[in-house]
Design a protein around this motif. Structure first.
Motif, mmCIF file in Angstrom:
data_model
loop_
_atom_site.group_PDB
_atom_site.id
_atom_site.type_symbol
_atom_site.label_atom_id
_atom_site.label_comp_id
_atom_site.label_asym_id
_atom_site.label_seq_id
_atom_site.Cartn_x
_atom_site.Cartn_y
_atom_site.Cartn_z
ATOM 1 N N ALA A 67 0.809 -1.240 -0.053
ATOM 2 C CA ALA A 67 0.172 -0.025 -0.114
ATOM 3 C C ALA A 67 0.772 1.190 -0.119
ATOM 4 C CB ALA A 67 -0.924 0.021 1.365
ATOM 5 N N ASN A 70 3.889 2.519 -5.304
ATOM 6 C CA ASN A 70 3.250 2.207 -6.513
ATOM 7 C C ASN A 70 3.934 0.822 -7.052
ATOM 8 O OD1 ASN A 70 3.290 2.341 -10.005
ATOM 9 N ND2 ASN A 70 1.460 3.559 -9.201
ATOM 10 N N ALA A 108 -6.153 0.089 2.472
ATOM 11 C CA ALA A 108 -7.005 -0.571 1.506
ATOM 12 C C ALA A 108 -8.291 -1.206 2.048
ATOM 13 C CB ALA A 108 -6.201 -1.334 0.673
ATOM 14 N N LEU A 114 -5.412 -5.948 -3.242
ATOM 15 C CA LEU A 114 -4.350 -4.955 -3.650
ATOM 16 C C LEU A 114 -3.003 -5.904 -3.736
ATOM 17 C CD1 LEU A 114 -2.649 -2.469 -3.705
ATOM 18 C CD2 LEU A 114 -2.684 -2.372 -1.229
ATOM 19 N N GLU A 117 -3.219 -8.096 -7.158
ATOM 20 C CA GLU A 117 -2.910 -7.306 -8.242
ATOM 21 C C GLU A 117 -1.327 -6.812 -8.321
ATOM 22 O OE1 GLU A 117 -5.415 -3.863 -8.337
ATOM 23 O OE2 GLU A 117 -7.372 -5.005 -8.823
ATOM 24 N N GLN A 118 -0.836 -6.349 -7.131
ATOM 25 C CA GLN A 118 0.662 -6.059 -7.314
ATOM 26 C C GLN A 118 1.600 -7.074 -7.670
ATOM 27 O OE1 GLN A 118 2.909 -3.322 -5.277
ATOM 28 N NE2 GLN A 118 1.124 -1.796 -5.207
ATOM 29 N N ARG A 136 -8.500 -2.719 -9.682
ATOM 30 C CA ARG A 136 -9.102 -2.175 -8.666
ATOM 31 C C ARG A 136 -8.300 -1.268 -8.133
ATOM 32 N NH1 ARG A 136 -12.417 -4.517 -3.356
ATOM 33 N NH2 ARG A 136 -12.764 -2.504 -2.299
ATOM 34 N N TYR A 137 -6.950 -1.441 -7.728
ATOM 35 C CA TYR A 137 -5.806 -0.470 -7.147
ATOM 36 C C TYR A 137 -4.707 -0.628 -7.993
ATOM 37 C CZ TYR A 137 -8.171 -1.792 -2.846
ATOM 38 O OH TYR A 137 -9.226 -1.964 -1.771
#
Length: 290
Positions: A67, A70, A108, A114, A117-118, A136-137
Motif C-alpha cells: 500500500a 506504486n 486499502a 491489492l 494485483e501488485q 481495482r488498485y
C-alpha cells in the motif's frame, strides 16, 4: 541444506547496519534480513547499502508494504538491485500492518485484492513485460522497464492468514512467515500454499522462509519471555527458542522438518550484542544445521 540467516532489527539505528553487514559477510552468514517497519527504516535504502558494503551475503527485505508504493516503483527498485547485485537481493511484499497503513492514509478496503494485483504486475514487469492494467488498485498504461533484470527475479509474499497464504501459493514465488509461526504453523502454511499453487496450476518450487525468534546468553530465557509477552504471544506454544547453539539448531531443524526451506533467526529487540548474534548464527549454529 537448510538455509540459515539472521535479522538486523530496525530497533537499531541505521548507522549500525554497516558494521553488522560487513561482519555477516566476513563470517559467512548466508542471508541478512532487514525490515521496513513503520516508522523506523526504509527497506530498499537499507538493502542497497548493505549490498554495497558486502560481497557475498544475500540481503532480504521482509517486507515492503504494497500500500505504501506504486508497483512500478517497486519494480524499478527491484530491477536496479538485481542488476547491480545479481542474485543477492531477496524481495518480499505484503499487506503491512493495517493500522500503520491507516496512519499514512493508504489503508486499502481489500488488502488481499491489492496484494494480488501488485504481485501479478510486479512479477510481469520484472520478466520484462509491457503492461496495461486497469485493476481495482493497480492501473498501468503501457508500462515496461527500460532496464529489466537479465534473468527472472523471485518475488516473495509475506503471509499469515489462510487467504493470504493461498494467494501467495498462487501468485508469488515464495512465502515469508513471521516469528509467531510454530513448526505446526509451518506445516499448515505449506498445506494452504500448496492449495493455492494447485488452484493456479503452478508446479515450480515454492520456497518458504520463516523467522525464528531466538535468544542466547545468560539472560536468554528472560529476554525471550519478555519479547513474547510484548508481542502478545505469551500463550503461544512452540514459538521461539532460548539457549545455546545446540538448542537453537534443534529448533531450526524442527522448522526445516515442518517444511521451511530457510530459517532466519530473529534476535530479541533488546539483543545486547547484534554483531555477536550474527557471529553466533554463522559460526556456532550453522555447523549444527544440516
Amino acid at each position: 541444506m537448510t538455509g540459515l540467516g539472521a535479522v538486523f532489527r530496525p530497533q537499531l539505528p541505521p548507522e549500525r547496519l554497516r558494521d553488522v553487514a560487513r561482519l555477516a559477510d566476513q563470517v559467512g552468514l548466508e542471508e541478512l534480513w532487514l525490515w521496513e517497519d513503520c516508522f523506523l527504516e526504509g527497506g530498499v535504502s537499507t538493502a542497497a547499502a548493505a549490498l554495497a558494503w558486502t560481497e557475498r551475503v544475500r540481503v532480504g527485505i521482509g517486507l515492503l508494504p504494497v500500500a505504501l508504493r506504486n508497483v512500478a516503483v517497486t519494480a524499478m527498485e527491484a530491477a536496479s538491485l538485481e542488476r547491480m547485485f545479481p542474485g543477492r537481493a531477496v524481495l518480499t511484499v505484503g499487506h503491512g500492518v493495517q493500522d500503520w497503513m491507516g496512519q499514512v492514509g493508504v489503508r486499502a478496503a481489500s488488502p488481499l485484492t491489492l496484494l494480488g494485483e501488485q504481485l501479478d504486475a510486479l512479477r510481469a514487469l520484472l520478466r520484462g513485460e509491457r503492461l496495461s492494467v486497469q485493476g481495482r488498485y493497480v492501473q498501468l498504461d503501457d508500462v515496461g522497464l527500460d532496464w529489466p533484470p537479465p534473468q527472472a527475479v523471485d518475488v516473495f509474499a509475506g503471509a499469515t492468514g489462510p487467504r493470504t497464504l493461498r494467494l501467495s501459493g498462487a501468485k508469488a514465488d515464495g512465502t515469508l512467515l513471521t516469528a509467531s509461526t510454530s513448526p505446526d504453523g509451518v506445516r499448515q502454511a505449506r498445506r494452504l500454499i500448496d492449495e493455492g499453487r494447485k488452484e493456479a496450476g503452478r508446479t515450480e518450487p515454492h520456497k518458504v522462509v520463516v523467522y525464528l525468534l531466538a535468544a542466547t546468553g545468560p539472560d536468554a530465557a528472560s529476554r525471550l519471555r519478555a519479547e513474547l509477552v510484548a508481542e502478545g504471544l505469551e500463550s503461544a506454544t512452540d514459538v521461539g527458542v532460548a539457549g545455546d547453539a545446540g538448542a537453537v539448531a534443534e529448533a531450526v531443524r524442527r522448522m526445516a522438518e515442518a517444511g521451511a526451506d530457510t530459517v532466519v533467526l530473529q534476535p530479541t529487540a533488546d539483543e545486547p550484542d547484534p554483531e555477536g548474534f550474527v557471529r553466533f548464527v554463522a559460526e556456532e549454529v550453522r555447523p549444527l544445521v544440516p
